[in-house]
Design a protein around this motif. Sequence first.
Motif, PDB file in Angstrom:
ATOM      1  N   SER A 175     -18.021   5.486   3.900  1.00  0.00           N
ATOM      2  CA  SER A 175     -18.593   6.495   2.967  1.00  0.00           C
ATOM      3  C   SER A 175     -19.578   6.163   1.788  1.00  0.00           C
ATOM      4  CB  SER A 175     -17.796   7.542   2.452  1.00  0.00           C
ATOM      5  OG  SER A 175     -16.885   8.181   3.292  1.00  0.00           O
ATOM      6  N   GLY A 176     -19.377   4.949   1.194  1.00  0.00           N
ATOM      7  CA  GLY A 176     -19.987   4.422  -0.039  1.00  0.00           C
ATOM      8  C   GLY A 176     -19.785   5.265  -0.896  1.00  0.00           C
ATOM      9  N   ASP A 177     -20.536   5.873  -1.749  1.00  0.00           N
ATOM     10  CA  ASP A 177     -20.134   6.965  -2.784  1.00  0.00           C
ATOM     11  C   ASP A 177     -19.174   7.963  -2.336  1.00  0.00           C
ATOM     12  OD1 ASP A 177     -21.806   5.822  -4.716  1.00  0.00           O
ATOM     13  OD2 ASP A 177     -23.550   7.069  -4.314  1.00  0.00           O
ATOM     14  N   ALA A 178     -18.190   8.458  -3.239  1.00  0.00           N
ATOM     15  CA  ALA A 178     -17.343   9.331  -2.547  1.00  0.00           C
ATOM     16  C   ALA A 178     -18.278  10.752  -2.060  1.00  0.00           C
ATOM     17  CB  ALA A 178     -16.512   9.999  -3.792  1.00  0.00           C
ATOM     18  N   LEU A 179     -17.345  11.213  -1.145  1.00  0.00           N
ATOM     19  CA  LEU A 179     -17.937  12.348  -0.337  1.00  0.00           C
ATOM     20  C   LEU A 179     -18.220  13.726  -1.013  1.00  0.00           C
ATOM     21  CD1 LEU A 179     -16.273  12.092   3.095  1.00  0.00           C
ATOM     22  CD2 LEU A 179     -18.625  11.331   2.273  1.00  0.00           C
ATOM     23  N   ASP A 180     -17.734  13.755  -2.395  1.00  0.00           N
ATOM     24  CA  ASP A 180     -17.956  14.863  -3.341  1.00  0.00           C
ATOM     25  C   ASP A 180     -19.316  14.770  -3.807  1.00  0.00           C
ATOM     26  OD1 ASP A 180     -17.599  13.823  -6.136  1.00  0.00           O
ATOM     27  OD2 ASP A 180     -15.966  12.929  -5.022  1.00  0.00           O
ATOM     28  N   ARG A 181     -19.898  13.541  -3.825  1.00  0.00           N
ATOM     29  CA  ARG A 181     -21.205  13.394  -4.259  1.00  0.00           C
ATOM     30  C   ARG A 181     -22.162  14.055  -3.265  1.00  0.00           C
ATOM     31  NH1 ARG A 181     -21.162   9.255  -8.360  1.00  0.00           N
ATOM     32  NH2 ARG A 181     -19.027   9.550  -9.435  1.00  0.00           N
ATOM     33  N   ARG A 182     -22.479  15.440  -3.197  1.00  0.00           N
ATOM     34  CA  ARG A 182     -23.350  15.977  -2.234  1.00  0.00           C
ATOM     35  C   ARG A 182     -24.547  15.860  -2.637  1.00  0.00           C
ATOM     36  NH1 ARG A 182     -18.319  17.214   0.062  1.00  0.00           N
ATOM     37  NH2 ARG A 182     -17.583  19.388  -0.124  1.00  0.00           N
ATOM     38  N   GLY A 183     -25.094  15.408  -3.962  1.00  0.00           N
ATOM     39  CA  GLY A 183     -26.381  15.555  -4.229  1.00  0.00           C
ATOM     40  C   GLY A 183     -26.966  16.646  -4.682  1.00  0.00           C
ATOM     41  N   TYR A 184     -26.209  17.901  -4.851  1.00  0.00           N
ATOM     42  CA  TYR A 184     -27.050  19.018  -5.258  1.00  0.00           C
ATOM     43  C   TYR A 184     -26.647  19.136  -6.861  1.00  0.00           C
ATOM     44  CZ  TYR A 184     -22.470  21.453  -4.415  1.00  0.00           C
ATOM     45  OH  TYR A 184     -21.072  21.971  -4.578  1.00  0.00           O
ATOM     46  N   ARG A 185     -25.441  18.768  -6.935  1.00  0.00           N
ATOM     47  CA  ARG A 185     -25.004  18.862  -8.642  1.00  0.00           C
ATOM     48  C   ARG A 185     -25.459  18.063  -9.761  1.00  0.00           C
ATOM     49  NH1 ARG A 185     -18.830  20.542  -9.609  1.00  0.00           N
ATOM     50  NH2 ARG A 185     -18.254  18.436  -9.388  1.00  0.00           N
ATOM     51  N   LEU A 186     -27.079  18.569 -10.130  1.00  0.00           N
ATOM     52  CA  LEU A 186     -27.963  18.017 -10.791  1.00  0.00           C
ATOM     53  C   LEU A 186     -27.116  17.927 -12.289  1.00  0.00           C
ATOM     54  CD1 LEU A 186     -31.060  19.607  -9.845  1.00  0.00           C
ATOM     55  CD2 LEU A 186     -30.186  17.507  -9.035  1.00  0.00           C
ATOM     56  N   GLU A 187     -26.436  19.105 -12.671  1.00  0.00           N
ATOM     57  CA  GLU A 187     -25.853  19.031 -14.069  1.00  0.00           C
ATOM     58  C   GLU A 187     -24.498  19.263 -13.925  1.00  0.00           C
ATOM     59  OE1 GLU A 187     -28.300  20.335 -17.348  1.00  0.00           O
ATOM     60  OE2 GLU A 187     -29.694  21.077 -15.915  1.00  0.00           O
TER      61      GLU A 187
END
Length: 393
Positions: A175-187
């Motif tokens: 996975s690399g970065d954990a899968l909860d890092r979807r990319g949409y949570r900017l803040e």
Amino acid sequence: MTEKKHILRRAPRPEPKPDREMECFAAVPRGSEDVTAAELRLLGIEGAQAGRGGVSFRTNRAGLYRANLWLRSASRVLVRLAGFPCSSPAELYDGVHAIPWQEMITPAMTLAVDCSLRDSALTHSGFVALKTKDAIVDRIREACGSRPNVDTASPDVRVNIHLVKNVCTVSLDSSGDALDRRGYRLERNEAPLRETLAAAIIALTGWDGNVALADPMCGSGTIPIEAALMAARVPPGRNRSFGFQRWQDFDPRLWKGIQAEAESGIRQLPVGLVSGYDSDSRALSIARRNAAAAGFEGQVHFFHSSLEQFRPEGEGGVVIINPPYGKRMGEEDELKELYCQIGDILKQRCQGWTGYVLTGNLELAKYIGLKASRRFVLYNGPIECRLLKYELY
């Protein structure tokens, strides 16, 4: 005289090796194991076995790529390389050194080692990581004449060591970065819910996108956005990269085909299907920006509303509430009134809906004043929680 710069160039990527079945493990937040096993079955991966903290399964390269792209409740997907008894530094070094690392990592690549230890003779994770790294780079140096470097922030290959009761399992983290890092949570708002846990909660409610879903305390919008991703059939890994893309045997043609297949199934979110409410204007502003980053600008509706004013739109659906537990954001005595209020709102304003409350404080849950028809055990980080279901006739 002009100084020449020597640039280390990565060798051309070799053609992918013939496909093979891999032994994999999807690490998940505790309590979500059955949810992840069900997700794997929907991906066509049979024989998934849920255990404590994860799900074991076997799949080929395409299945591995799909698991990373589509799993909503898993934290990461590991590919097992070896397992061996390990009660001393020498056994650790020899067991890791025996793996043909030169087939997976070149001297031009970078690596990092993650460790989890429990009930074993070796108790220091930093020492285990260092010893593992030494064994890997020694094996590569012996085969190639030079060694790779360590990059803990963004490595080409992340190695996972799981040492429990003196048995060591060595895996590659696909996975690399954990899968909860979807990319949409900017803040992030204060004490945010992880995306993987939010997805597990929604799955446990049985919500399938055919009825409305409302979150009256939505904060930065994680629950509504995860619900929108499910309903629109958007893969949670759509806007990110994965560890396996840097592997020697990565098959870009196969990966592009899997991505295209996923894109073809995305649909428009029905108007009014998913909504979030909060009394905090700043949190709502963050929620709207996060929803837009996820591709749902104008499709997920957020309303400025206190809990006292909350009234879901429509005749039925699912209400999910994640109030503070008195452990992170507020003290327990101050929250009794809030939990009483949640019970009143569910009884008086949500008739015909099904209510769900996630709490890490069962004493506070008593103040809701309703009998839960079902309880699911989930972990929000280290906090043991209950997802309580309320039938609101």
